[in-house]
Design a protein around this motif. Structure first.
Motif, PDB file in Angstrom:
ATOM      1  N   LYS A  12      -6.326  -4.382  -2.410  1.00  0.00           N
ATOM      2  CA  LYS A  12      -6.166  -3.590  -3.627  1.00  0.00           C
ATOM      3  C   LYS A  12      -6.749  -2.197  -3.406  1.00  0.00           C
ATOM      4  O   LYS A  12      -7.673  -2.004  -2.614  1.00  0.00           O
ATOM      5  N   LEU A  13      -6.201  -1.239  -4.121  1.00  0.00           N
ATOM      6  CA  LEU A  13      -6.570   0.161  -3.949  1.00  0.00           C
ATOM      7  C   LEU A  13      -8.068   0.404  -4.100  1.00  0.00           C
ATOM      8  O   LEU A  13      -8.685   1.062  -3.261  1.00  0.00           O
ATOM      9  N   GLY A  14      -8.673  -0.130  -5.155  1.00  0.00           N
ATOM     10  CA  GLY A  14     -10.116   0.053  -5.363  1.00  0.00           C
ATOM     11  C   GLY A  14     -10.931  -0.506  -4.217  1.00  0.00           C
ATOM     12  O   GLY A  14     -11.911   0.098  -3.767  1.00  0.00           O
ATOM     13  N   GLN A  15     -10.519  -1.660  -3.706  1.00  0.00           N
ATOM     14  CA  GLN A  15     -11.217  -2.286  -2.580  1.00  0.00           C
ATOM     15  C   GLN A  15     -11.077  -1.437  -1.315  1.00  0.00           C
ATOM     16  O   GLN A  15     -12.016  -1.323  -0.532  1.00  0.00           O
ATOM     17  N   ALA A  32     -12.163   7.523 -10.208  1.00  0.00           N
ATOM     18  CA  ALA A  32     -11.400   8.408  -9.325  1.00  0.00           C
ATOM     19  C   ALA A  32      -9.903   8.157  -9.492  1.00  0.00           C
ATOM     20  O   ALA A  32      -9.100   9.099  -9.565  1.00  0.00           O
ATOM     21  N   ILE A  33      -9.529   6.884  -9.580  1.00  0.00           N
ATOM     22  CA  ILE A  33      -8.114   6.512  -9.731  1.00  0.00           C
ATOM     23  C   ILE A  33      -7.604   6.918 -11.114  1.00  0.00           C
ATOM     24  O   ILE A  33      -6.543   7.530 -11.239  1.00  0.00           O
ATOM     25  N   GLN A  34      -8.376   6.619 -12.153  1.00  0.00           N
ATOM     26  CA  GLN A  34      -7.967   6.973 -13.525  1.00  0.00           C
ATOM     27  C   GLN A  34      -7.818   8.482 -13.692  1.00  0.00           C
ATOM     28  O   GLN A  34      -6.977   8.945 -14.458  1.00  0.00           O
ATOM     29  N   LYS A  50      -3.523  -1.697  -7.655  1.00  0.00           N
ATOM     30  CA  LYS A  50      -2.311  -1.484  -6.849  1.00  0.00           C
ATOM     31  C   LYS A  50      -2.484  -2.151  -5.488  1.00  0.00           C
ATOM     32  O   LYS A  50      -3.478  -1.945  -4.803  1.00  0.00           O
ATOM     33  N   LYS A  51      -1.512  -2.977  -5.107  1.00  0.00           N
ATOM     34  CA  LYS A  51      -1.585  -3.681  -3.828  1.00  0.00           C
ATOM     35  C   LYS A  51      -1.095  -2.777  -2.710  1.00  0.00           C
ATOM     36  O   LYS A  51      -0.016  -2.181  -2.799  1.00  0.00           O
ATOM     37  N   LEU A  52      -1.898  -2.676  -1.659  1.00  0.00           N
ATOM     38  CA  LEU A  52      -1.548  -1.870  -0.499  1.00  0.00           C
ATOM     39  C   LEU A  52      -1.177  -2.788   0.649  1.00  0.00           C
ATOM     40  O   LEU A  52      -1.863  -3.776   0.912  1.00  0.00           O
ATOM     41  N   TYR A  53      -0.109  -2.433   1.335  1.00  0.00           N
ATOM     42  CA  TYR A  53       0.407  -3.246   2.429  1.00  0.00           C
ATOM     43  C   TYR A  53       0.409  -2.442   3.729  1.00  0.00           C
ATOM     44  O   TYR A  53       0.159  -1.234   3.728  1.00  0.00           O
ATOM     45  N   ASP A  54       0.740  -3.117   4.811  1.00  0.00           N
ATOM     46  CA  ASP A  54       0.822  -2.510   6.129  1.00  0.00           C
ATOM     47  C   ASP A  54       1.656  -1.221   6.076  1.00  0.00           C
ATOM     48  O   ASP A  54       2.757  -1.213   5.552  1.00  0.00           O
ATOM     49  N   GLY A  55       1.077  -0.137   6.592  1.00  0.00           N
ATOM     50  CA  GLY A  55       1.787   1.139   6.649  1.00  0.00           C
ATOM     51  C   GLY A  55       1.501   2.084   5.503  1.00  0.00           C
ATOM     52  O   GLY A  55       1.849   3.266   5.577  1.00  0.00           O
TER      53      GLY A  55
END
Length: 69
Positions: A12-15, A32-34, A50-55
């Motif tokens: 996740k973006l925050g992580q 920061a995100i808000q 927000k889920k972040l994936y490879d790339g």
């Protein structure tokens, strides 16, 4: 550019911001995100979960994080 290697299918973006050391806590990441200071693949992102994936590329305060599998 900071590289974050995924242990699962996504992070996740925050992580990711915390893992890269760009923020001290989840609360700092949230604000920061808000505030619209974080971009994912060139687009401003407002969801901390927000889920972040490879790339995926995250940009925050002239720092870039690349997500790799």
């Amino acid at each position: 550019m900071e590289i974050i290697k995924l242990r699962e299918d996504y992070i996740k973006l925050g992580q990711a911001l915390k893992a890269a050391g760009l923020v001290d806590s989840g609360v700092d990441a949230k604000f920061a995100i808000q505030d619209g200071l974080v971009r994912v693949n060139g687009e401003t992102e407002y969801q901390r979960g927000k889920k972040l994936y490879d790339g995926d590329i995250v940009t925050f305060e002239n720092n870039e994080i690349k997500i790799v599998k």
